[in-house]
Design a protein around this motif. Structure first.
Motif, PDB file in Angstrom:
ATOM      1  N   LEU A   1     -10.128   3.959   0.631  1.00 15.43           N
ATOM      2  CA  LEU A   1      -8.686   4.112   0.414  1.00 15.43           C
ATOM      3  C   LEU A   1      -7.863   3.457   1.521  1.00 15.43           C
ATOM      4  O   LEU A   1      -6.756   2.993   1.268  1.00 15.43           O
ATOM      5  N   HIS A   2      -8.383   3.444   2.725  1.00 12.81           N
ATOM      6  CA  HIS A   2      -7.647   2.903   3.865  1.00 12.81           C
ATOM      7  C   HIS A   2      -8.094   1.494   4.238  1.00 12.81           C
ATOM      8  O   HIS A   2      -7.738   0.993   5.300  1.00 12.81           O
ATOM      9  N   SER A   3      -8.848   0.849   3.362  1.00 12.94           N
ATOM     10  CA  SER A   3      -9.345  -0.499   3.656  1.00 12.94           C
ATOM     11  C   SER A   3      -8.238  -1.540   3.496  1.00 12.94           C
ATOM     12  O   SER A   3      -7.221  -1.313   2.835  1.00 12.94           O
ATOM     13  N   ALA A   4      -8.476  -2.692   4.084  1.00 12.51           N
ATOM     14  CA  ALA A   4      -7.511  -3.791   3.970  1.00 12.51           C
ATOM     15  C   ALA A   4      -7.341  -4.220   2.510  1.00 12.51           C
ATOM     16  O   ALA A   4      -6.229  -4.521   2.068  1.00 12.51           O
ATOM     17  N   THR A   5      -8.432  -4.232   1.758  1.00 13.06           N
ATOM     18  CA  THR A   5      -8.346  -4.612   0.348  1.00 13.06           C
ATOM     19  C   THR A   5      -7.493  -3.615  -0.427  1.00 13.06           C
ATOM     20  O   THR A   5      -6.641  -4.011  -1.225  1.00 13.06           O
ATOM     21  N   ALA A   6      -7.710  -2.321  -0.186  1.00 16.28           N
ATOM     22  CA  ALA A   6      -6.907  -1.312  -0.872  1.00 16.28           C
ATOM     23  C   ALA A   6      -5.438  -1.414  -0.461  1.00 16.28           C
ATOM     24  O   ALA A   6      -4.539  -1.272  -1.300  1.00 16.28           O
ATOM     25  N   ASP A   7      -5.188  -1.676   0.816  1.00 21.60           N
ATOM     26  CA  ASP A   7      -3.811  -1.872   1.281  1.00 21.60           C
ATOM     27  C   ASP A   7      -3.154  -3.046   0.567  1.00 21.60           C
ATOM     28  O   ASP A   7      -2.019  -2.953   0.102  1.00 21.60           O
ATOM     29  N   HIS A   8      -3.883  -4.155   0.502  1.00 18.30           N
ATOM     30  CA  HIS A   8      -3.351  -5.348  -0.158  1.00 18.30           C
ATOM     31  C   HIS A   8      -3.032  -5.051  -1.626  1.00 18.30           C
ATOM     32  O   HIS A   8      -1.960  -5.403  -2.114  1.00 18.30           O
ATOM     33  N   GLU A   9      -3.968  -4.413  -2.305  1.00 24.24           N
ATOM     34  CA  GLU A   9      -3.756  -4.090  -3.718  1.00 24.24           C
ATOM     35  C   GLU A   9      -2.607  -3.105  -3.911  1.00 24.24           C
ATOM     36  O   GLU A   9      -1.832  -3.226  -4.847  1.00 24.24           O
ATOM     37  N   SER A  10      -2.495  -2.121  -3.014  1.00 24.88           N
ATOM     38  CA  SER A  10      -1.418  -1.145  -3.163  1.00 24.88           C
ATOM     39  C   SER A  10      -0.060  -1.793  -2.957  1.00 24.88           C
ATOM     40  O   SER A  10       0.920  -1.405  -3.597  1.00 24.88           O
ATOM     41  N   MET A  11       0.012  -2.800  -2.108  1.00 31.60           N
ATOM     42  CA  MET A  11       1.270  -3.532  -1.924  1.00 31.60           C
ATOM     43  C   MET A  11       1.553  -4.407  -3.143  1.00 31.60           C
ATOM     44  O   MET A  11       2.676  -4.461  -3.620  1.00 31.60           O
ATOM     45  N   ALA A  12       0.536  -5.083  -3.633  1.00 35.62           N
ATOM     46  CA  ALA A  12       0.718  -6.005  -4.749  1.00 35.62           C
ATOM     47  C   ALA A  12       0.937  -5.284  -6.074  1.00 35.62           C
ATOM     48  O   ALA A  12       1.640  -5.786  -6.955  1.00 35.62           O
ATOM     49  N   GLN A  13       0.346  -4.118  -6.216  1.00 33.81           N
ATOM     50  CA  GLN A  13       0.387  -3.395  -7.497  1.00 33.81           C
ATOM     51  C   GLN A  13       1.031  -2.017  -7.368  1.00 33.81           C
ATOM     52  O   GLN A  13       0.676  -1.091  -8.095  1.00 33.81           O
ATOM     53  N   ALA A  14       1.969  -1.856  -6.455  1.00 33.91           N
ATOM     54  CA  ALA A  14       2.543  -0.542  -6.170  1.00 33.91           C
ATOM     55  C   ALA A  14       3.097   0.141  -7.418  1.00 33.91           C
ATOM     56  O   ALA A  14       2.851   1.321  -7.650  1.00 33.91           O
ATOM     57  N   GLY A  15       3.835  -0.583  -8.228  1.00 35.34           N
ATOM     58  CA  GLY A  15       4.407   0.010  -9.432  1.00 35.34           C
ATOM     59  C   GLY A  15       3.352   0.479 -10.411  1.00 35.34           C
ATOM     60  O   GLY A  15       3.427   1.585 -10.949  1.00 35.34           O
ATOM     61  N   ARG A  16       2.348  -0.352 -10.638  1.00 36.12           N
ATOM     62  CA  ARG A  16       1.271   0.011 -11.566  1.00 36.12           C
ATOM     63  C   ARG A  16       0.487   1.216 -11.057  1.00 36.12           C
ATOM     64  O   ARG A  16       0.142   2.121 -11.814  1.00 36.12           O
TER      65      ARG A  16
END
Length: 196
Positions: A108-123
């Motif tokens: 959950l706290h990984s860089a990949t998850a961070d990137h995805e949460s920024m890119a897909q925040a609305g979804r």
């Protein structure tokens, strides 16, 4: 639910369980479709059918972990009677989740998850709406009762979860945080930032 749908859900869960085990043992670099098929016994075609891509597996796994964390947070929040006890419940539950499920927390706290949460925040917010709504209602209700400062709800959320997330990341990466002490002291510091 039809037997075919049940089998599909069981296959998807098997893939996610295997992906988490691989992630825990080998990190993100070890998480490949080949590793997932070997560990799960599920064909590559089935992995692509259910998740679309390796990134789809990672995203689904992160959403599953986030859902588990949010379920625990909401359950504890519902047991509280005032804003201060709510903040204590959120902090303690979050930190307990991180300690009890470090592999899920790392993902959950990984860089990949961070990137995805920024890119897909609305979804992501849309997919977790049922779990996020109780928190939003709690903030609104406590603000209306005069128990919280009149800051916008997203700011209150950041003031509550930001420090907890930072402590969790530090513990997961460096291990130099005393989590029991953090669970004891952090709620009061956070409370001061959002109390009226």
């Amino acid at each position: 639910m039809s037997p075919k749908q049940q089998r599909g859900e069981a296959t998807a869960e098997q893939v996610l369980d295997s992906a988490l085990a691989i992630y825990a043992a080998s990190g993100e670099s070890g998480l490949t479709v080949g590793a997932i098929t070997r560990a799960s016994g599920v064909s590559a075609g089935s992995v692509y059918h259910h998740f679309g891509s390796l990134q789809g597996v990672h995203n689904a796994l992160a959403l599953r972990c986030l859902g588990r964390l949010l379920d625990e947070l909401v359950a504890e929040l519902r047991r509280t009677t005032d804003a201060r006890s709510g903040v204590q419940a959120i902090v303690r539950t979050y930190l307990a989740f991180v300690q009890a499920r470090p592999d899920e927390a790392r993902l959950l706290h990984s860089a990949t998850a961070d990137h995805e949460s920024m890119a897909q925040a609305g979804r992501i917010r849309d997919s977790q709406e049922a779990r996020l709504t109780p928190f939003a209602l709690w903030v609104r209700g406590r603000r209306e009762a005069g128990e919280l400062t009149s800051l916008p709800a997203p700011v209150i959320e950041a003031l509550v979860l930001g420090p907890v997330t930072a402590v969790a990341r530090r513990w997961l990466s460096a291990g130099d945080v005393d989590m029991e002490e953090a669970a004891r002291t952090l709620p009061d510091h956070i409370w001061r930032s959002i109390s009226p």
